[in-house]
Design a protein around this motif. Structure first.
Motif, PDB file in Angstrom:
ATOM      1  N   SER A 152      -8.688  -3.517   4.835  1.00  0.00           N
ATOM      2  CA  SER A 152      -7.954  -4.787   4.707  1.00  0.00           C
ATOM      3  C   SER A 152      -8.745  -5.991   5.225  1.00  0.00           C
ATOM      4  O   SER A 152      -8.782  -7.022   4.551  1.00  0.00           O
ATOM      5  CB  SER A 152      -6.582  -4.696   5.373  1.00  0.00           C
ATOM      6  OG  SER A 152      -5.722  -3.965   4.534  1.00  0.00           O
ATOM      7  N   TYR A 200     -12.518  -2.119  -3.408  1.00  0.00           N
ATOM      8  CA  TYR A 200     -12.569  -2.685  -2.044  1.00  0.00           C
ATOM      9  C   TYR A 200     -12.927  -1.592  -1.037  1.00  0.00           C
ATOM     10  O   TYR A 200     -13.633  -1.830  -0.059  1.00  0.00           O
ATOM     11  CB  TYR A 200     -11.231  -3.355  -1.692  1.00  0.00           C
ATOM     12  CG  TYR A 200     -11.028  -4.644  -2.460  1.00  0.00           C
ATOM     13  CD1 TYR A 200     -11.537  -5.843  -1.976  1.00  0.00           C
ATOM     14  CD2 TYR A 200     -10.396  -4.652  -3.696  1.00  0.00           C
ATOM     15  CE1 TYR A 200     -11.405  -7.027  -2.690  1.00  0.00           C
ATOM     16  CE2 TYR A 200     -10.258  -5.826  -4.425  1.00  0.00           C
ATOM     17  CZ  TYR A 200     -10.759  -7.007  -3.920  1.00  0.00           C
ATOM     18  OH  TYR A 200     -10.646  -8.167  -4.640  1.00  0.00           O
ATOM     19  N   LYS A 245       1.306   3.198  -6.717  1.00  0.00           N
ATOM     20  CA  LYS A 245       0.844   2.368  -7.848  1.00  0.00           C
ATOM     21  C   LYS A 245      -0.166   3.139  -8.705  1.00  0.00           C
ATOM     22  O   LYS A 245      -0.054   3.165  -9.922  1.00  0.00           O
ATOM     23  CB  LYS A 245       0.149   1.092  -7.347  1.00  0.00           C
ATOM     24  CG  LYS A 245       1.015   0.143  -6.580  1.00  0.00           C
ATOM     25  CD  LYS A 245       0.270  -1.137  -6.243  1.00  0.00           C
ATOM     26  CE  LYS A 245      -0.903  -0.963  -5.293  1.00  0.00           C
ATOM     27  NZ  LYS A 245      -0.546  -0.479  -3.954  1.00  0.00           N
ATOM     28  N   ILE A 261      -3.572  -8.645  -8.954  1.00  0.00           N
ATOM     29  CA  ILE A 261      -3.869  -8.520 -10.392  1.00  0.00           C
ATOM     30  C   ILE A 261      -3.017  -9.512 -11.197  1.00  0.00           C
ATOM     31  O   ILE A 261      -3.535 -10.235 -12.045  1.00  0.00           O
ATOM     32  CB  ILE A 261      -3.681  -7.060 -10.887  1.00  0.00           C
ATOM     33  CG1 ILE A 261      -4.364  -6.075  -9.940  1.00  0.00           C
ATOM     34  CG2 ILE A 261      -4.206  -6.917 -12.327  1.00  0.00           C
ATOM     35  CD1 ILE A 261      -5.832  -6.342  -9.669  1.00  0.00           C
ATOM     36  N   THR A 304      -8.272  -1.012  -8.501  1.00  0.00           N
ATOM     37  CA  THR A 304      -9.122  -2.014  -7.836  1.00  0.00           C
ATOM     38  C   THR A 304      -9.220  -1.773  -6.327  1.00  0.00           C
ATOM     39  O   THR A 304     -10.185  -2.175  -5.700  1.00  0.00           O
ATOM     40  CB  THR A 304      -8.628  -3.458  -8.096  1.00  0.00           C
ATOM     41  OG1 THR A 304      -7.318  -3.602  -7.551  1.00  0.00           O
ATOM     42  CG2 THR A 304      -8.616  -3.775  -9.575  1.00  0.00           C
ATOM     43  N   GLY A 305      -8.209  -1.113  -5.750  1.00  0.00           N
ATOM     44  CA  GLY A 305      -8.275  -0.790  -4.324  1.00  0.00           C
ATOM     45  C   GLY A 305      -9.503   0.064  -4.037  1.00  0.00           C
ATOM     46  O   GLY A 305     -10.150  -0.079  -2.998  1.00  0.00           O
ATOM     47  N   ALA A 306      -9.832   0.945  -4.985  1.00  0.00           N
ATOM     48  CA  ALA A 306     -11.000   1.820  -4.811  1.00  0.00           C
ATOM     49  C   ALA A 306     -12.275   0.987  -4.715  1.00  0.00           C
ATOM     50  O   ALA A 306     -13.225   1.363  -4.018  1.00  0.00           O
ATOM     51  CB  ALA A 306     -11.088   2.796  -5.979  1.00  0.00           C
ATOM     52  N   ARG A 346      -1.679  -2.872   7.337  1.00  0.00           N
ATOM     53  CA  ARG A 346      -2.275  -3.328   6.080  1.00  0.00           C
ATOM     54  C   ARG A 346      -1.340  -4.284   5.339  1.00  0.00           C
ATOM     55  O   ARG A 346      -1.773  -5.272   4.767  1.00  0.00           O
ATOM     56  CB  ARG A 346      -2.644  -2.136   5.204  1.00  0.00           C
ATOM     57  CG  ARG A 346      -3.966  -1.553   5.654  1.00  0.00           C
ATOM     58  CD  ARG A 346      -4.656  -0.827   4.548  1.00  0.00           C
ATOM     59  NE  ARG A 346      -3.949   0.415   4.238  1.00  0.00           N
ATOM     60  CZ  ARG A 346      -4.009   0.984   3.046  1.00  0.00           C
ATOM     61  NH1 ARG A 346      -4.670   0.429   2.071  1.00  0.00           N
ATOM     62  NH2 ARG A 346      -3.389   2.120   2.834  1.00  0.00           N
ATOM     63  N   GLY A 368      -3.498  -3.157  -8.008  1.00  0.00           N
ATOM     64  CA  GLY A 368      -4.109  -3.761  -6.823  1.00  0.00           C
ATOM     65  C   GLY A 368      -3.120  -4.630  -6.067  1.00  0.00           C
ATOM     66  O   GLY A 368      -1.941  -4.267  -5.916  1.00  0.00           O
ATOM     67  N   SER A 410       0.836  -1.201   0.000  1.00  0.00           N
ATOM     68  CA  SER A 410       0.000   0.000   0.000  1.00  0.00           C
ATOM     69  C   SER A 410       0.874   1.254   0.000  1.00  0.00           C
ATOM     70  O   SER A 410       1.998   1.248   0.514  1.00  0.00           O
ATOM     71  CB  SER A 410      -0.951   0.003   1.203  1.00  0.00           C
ATOM     72  OG  SER A 410      -0.230  -0.099   2.372  1.00  0.00           O
TER      73      SER A 410
END
Ligand code: DC
Length: 232
Positions: free
Chosen positions: A106, A40, A18, A138, A36-38, A186, A135, A14
């Motif tokens: 997380s 989650y 990225k 991925i 993709t973090g967005a 995390r 992410g 994290s």
């Protein structure tokens, strides 16, 4: 060489920047960028609002039960050209970036049903290639055959400093110590979970950007992309 568009998978710890590099790369190549973090984070926010997640408890079964009510999509803001996150028709781009959401995301990302739903949507998004996706899984799970895989990392201290500055700029009242604790925590949860733990995918190129400027990093990555595209 009719359509040489590829999939670029960017994973890593994290706060390694990225998203910044992935967004810039996508813009440069004319590709779609997916954070993709967005996704989650949006699921986490939804659960928080329903009182399913707070400091003292996490109602996993409750979250799984309401997953079907969650719709996440990205919408490009014409003013900034940035893809914003829309959760059930509400733009939540700013709210999902708070330290509060960061501190609950997380555990949410360890839930198999959450991952299955989001991974399926991510795979659909990459059907036509021409995508840069970042992410934690991925290159290992979402697109194990991605043509280029990167694994980004930096020291926890460097990452926490960057994230701390960002949060302050966004008006979040946080201390550096709390941000560092969140980064370390995390890392631990993301790398030790049973479903799709964070790890370097086979064939991924490691980029440690602790001592790299954004420009150096971008030039290095673009070079890697161009090498791959020349072979297509
Ligand atoms: O990249 P980020 O910090 O916005 O991600 C938020 C959290 O979501 C992170 O702690 C791990 C999780 N995540 C994941 O498990 N798999 C992904 N593909 C992306 C994020």
């Amino acid at each position: 060489m009719t359509n040489n568009k590829i999939i670029i998978a960017i994973d890593g710890h994290s706060s390694t920047g990225k998203s910044t590099v992935a967004r810039r790369l996508a813009k440069y190549l004319g590709y779609v960028y997916v954070d993709t973090g967005a996704m989650y984070r949006a699921v986490t926010l939804y659960g928080m609002r329903l009182g399913l997640i707070d400091k003292n408890h996490f109602d996993k079964e409750g979250l799984v039960a309401i997953l079907k009510d969650i719709n996440i999509r990205f919408e490009v803001n014409p003013k900034t050209s940035l893809a914003e996150v829309v959760l059930n028709d509400e733009n939540v781009s700013r709210e999902i970036r708070t330290l509060k959401v960061s501190s609950f995301v997380s555990p949410v990302a360890t839930v198999h049903e959450v991952r299955a739903k989001l991974v399926e949507q991510q795979q659909q998004m990459g059907k036509n290639k021409g995508i840069v996706m970042d992410g934690r899984d991925i290159g290992t799970v979402v697109f194990p055959d991605a043509r280029l895989k990167l694994f980004m990392t930096a020291t926890a201290k460097d990452r926490a400093e960057r994230r701390y500055k960002e949060l302050l700029e966004n008006g979040d009242q946080v201390t550096y110590e709390d941000v560092l604790k969140n980064v370390v925590n995390r890392d631990h949860i993301d790398s030790t979970r049973v479903d799709s733990p964070l790890r370097k995918a086979e064939g991924a190129i490691v980029i440690d950007n602790s001592n790299m400027t954004l420009e150096e990093q971008f030039a290095h990555i673009l070079n890697l992309v161009q090498e791959v595209l020349e072979c297509e």
